[in-house]
Design a protein around this motif. Sequence first.
Motif, PDB file in Angstrom:
ATOM      1  N   ARG B  35       6.104  -0.104  -4.364  1.00  0.00           N
ATOM      2  CA  ARG B  35       4.750  -0.305  -3.843  1.00  0.00           C
ATOM      3  C   ARG B  35       4.501   0.723  -2.746  1.00  0.00           C
ATOM      4  O   ARG B  35       5.094   0.659  -1.685  1.00  0.00           O
ATOM      5  N   GLY B  36       3.630   1.675  -3.008  1.00  0.00           N
ATOM      6  CA  GLY B  36       3.361   2.725  -2.041  1.00  0.00           C
ATOM      7  C   GLY B  36       2.039   2.527  -1.341  1.00  0.00           C
ATOM      8  O   GLY B  36       1.985   2.125  -0.192  1.00  0.00           O
ATOM      9  N   LEU B  77      -0.251  -3.812   4.265  1.00  0.00           N
ATOM     10  CA  LEU B  77       1.198  -3.975   4.263  1.00  0.00           C
ATOM     11  C   LEU B  77       1.774  -3.993   2.855  1.00  0.00           C
ATOM     12  O   LEU B  77       2.863  -4.495   2.617  1.00  0.00           O
ATOM     13  N   GLN B  78       1.041  -3.468   1.918  1.00  0.00           N
ATOM     14  CA  GLN B  78       1.559  -3.287   0.550  1.00  0.00           C
ATOM     15  C   GLN B  78       2.134  -4.565  -0.064  1.00  0.00           C
ATOM     16  O   GLN B  78       3.197  -4.544  -0.655  1.00  0.00           O
ATOM     17  N   TYR B  97       4.091   6.688  -0.531  1.00  0.00           N
ATOM     18  CA  TYR B  97       3.686   5.955   0.667  1.00  0.00           C
ATOM     19  C   TYR B  97       2.505   6.623   1.359  1.00  0.00           C
ATOM     20  O   TYR B  97       2.256   7.815   1.204  1.00  0.00           O
ATOM     21  N   THR B  98       1.809   5.836   2.167  1.00  0.00           N
ATOM     22  CA  THR B  98       0.769   6.376   3.036  1.00  0.00           C
ATOM     23  C   THR B  98       1.413   7.355   4.019  1.00  0.00           C
ATOM     24  O   THR B  98       2.450   7.061   4.602  1.00  0.00           O
TER      25      THR B  98
ATOM     26  N   THR C 143      11.763  -5.345  -7.458  1.00  0.00           N
ATOM     27  CA  THR C 143      10.633  -6.010  -6.818  1.00  0.00           C
ATOM     28  C   THR C 143       9.562  -5.040  -6.347  1.00  0.00           C
ATOM     29  O   THR C 143       8.410  -5.409  -6.202  1.00  0.00           O
ATOM     30  N   GLY C 144       9.928  -3.806  -6.071  1.00  0.00           N
ATOM     31  CA  GLY C 144       8.944  -2.844  -5.575  1.00  0.00           C
ATOM     32  C   GLY C 144       9.052  -2.599  -4.091  1.00  0.00           C
ATOM     33  O   GLY C 144       8.465  -1.674  -3.571  1.00  0.00           O
TER      34      GLY C 144
END
Lengths: 126, 123, 359
Positions: B35-36, B77-78, B97-98, C143-144
């Motif tokens: 998760r970016g 916060l992704q 990522y940011t 999970t990421g």
Amino acid sequence: MIERKDLISDFASIGADELLDAAQDFKGKGYRLGQSCATKIPDGIEVLYSFERDNVIKNLKVTIDDKAPELRSVSAVYGYAFMYENEMHDLFGIKFKDLSLDYGGKFFKIAMETPWNPALVKGGDE
Amino acid sequence: MANLKIGRLIMRSLFKKPTTKMYPVVAPVWKENTRGHIVVDMDACIFCGICARKCPTDAISVDRETKSWAIQRMLCLQCGCCYEVCPAKCLANAHDYTQPNAEKVTDEYTQSDKVSESGSSPG
Amino acid sequence: MAKRTIIPFGPQHPVLPEPIHLDLVMEDETVVEAIPSIGFIHRGLEKLVEKNEWPEMVYVIERVCGICSFGHGWGYCKTIEGNMGVEVPPRAEYLRTIWAELGRIHSHLLWLGLTADGFGFESLFMHTWKIRETILDIFEETTGGRVIFSICKVGGVRKDISNEKLSEISEIIGNLKVELSELTDVFLNDVSVKNRLVGVGVMTKEEAVEFGAVGPTARASGVDNDVRRDGHGAYGELSFVPIVEAEGDCYARCKVRIREIFQSMNLIRQAVKQIPCGAVSVVVKGNPSGEYVGRMEQPRGEAYYYSKGSGTKFLERIRVRTPTAANIPALVHLLPGCDLADVPMLVLTIDPCISCTER
């Protein structure tokens, strides 16, 4: 496959003056004090004590007034209760009598007194 | 040496390649699920505002009238809550990522001309 | 009587990752009294239930701690599920168990590294954290997220792990076991490590019970308590025996954690073998209206979660009692009588997580 003991939910309401005796009783039976916390309810504050033995939790609930909350500390029975009771004192303004280690409101370094008990907040916007 | 139990491990490490990577030179490998940051497909957005309401940090704001969708990148916060609840499925996750920044960045997107502006703001 | 001096320890101290302040009353080199004070980072996360609807609150509760974040997410989901009587599909319970055990491995490895750093063994610290990185990579792939996973939700989990991926994880864990055995030898048999740990800060079983210690801290003193045995998650179907050591010193606490890493690896491999097929989440309808107290075994010990619903989208109260809150009284009891040089070791071996404690 073992029995799911965690699904048992046991809550009992008792009066504020019976609390210490009940805690003594639990200690005698070999229970540990798991946690204790306070909840703001519309007409007062509910203080919850959870006791645990053999993975079964029993909860005692005491309802007290929110304008001048006062309760006898169980730290005489369970010494380590001072952590939870100081926390409740700082967040809800509950005065605990005979607290074994009393921080006098300096347990949490927070900007306002009793932030979670709107009945006691002075000049707050709630 | 008999008591220096870690000796052998250290000797071996001496002749091995480093475990760490030279980060800016060697680009990181993103995993499939990483998760970016959140990307938005403005053409599909229906401005329902569910993402803004569900966002745990209130990083997203949606304006139906100006047809704009804005995200405060530094607040996000992704967690992935927004793209999970989005009914039009116009939000998605991007792997990188940011970028770090000295200012708090708000990215605003409008429907007509995709990316309109990006600047600092939240007060 | 020697002259007494008070030495402030923390909140900023090289061995402390988090702010706890101790006033150490010293007589020469020996501590005679310790007064803890916390509260530097009270964030009021529990209060956020008034702003966040209960399905979204899980993202907030996960952020109570950066190390046991999976456990906190699970604990929150468990208390809401208990509150509403939701039955979670077995595959989801297994996946949660696998993630929780991975979390335990990564937390214990982090702790071992910090302890090595605490007694000044820098290269041991580096090697421990190198192993930990593999676990973080597994987390990122499945999970990421590397430390905050946002994978648990009320009624199940948000993502499935394919069976191929699971056997791959099982294989990686098998390789890690070999790598870790080498480090175990260093932690348990190296003379310089033993000098710092053996016989330091002994807590007897009676003391552990009296001061309410939980988790590895209590188990190192011979108290056989492990919440995993109440049968939540998939633990009821996996075979394991809680790891208990009798000595109660820093060395025993270190040993318990190392043995627990191997136990967790074993549990993961068992779970991968036994995992059933099926759905990973159920749709949860309605709002919680009752109350429920749930417990979880976090890497640091037993944690309590209390939820009280109001029948609306917003809960009346959520309460997290973290393991460190229970271990601080034990720590304060341990400190008197020890040398000033051992104070960092004692503080570290209860694995304090102060941000958790204050929330």
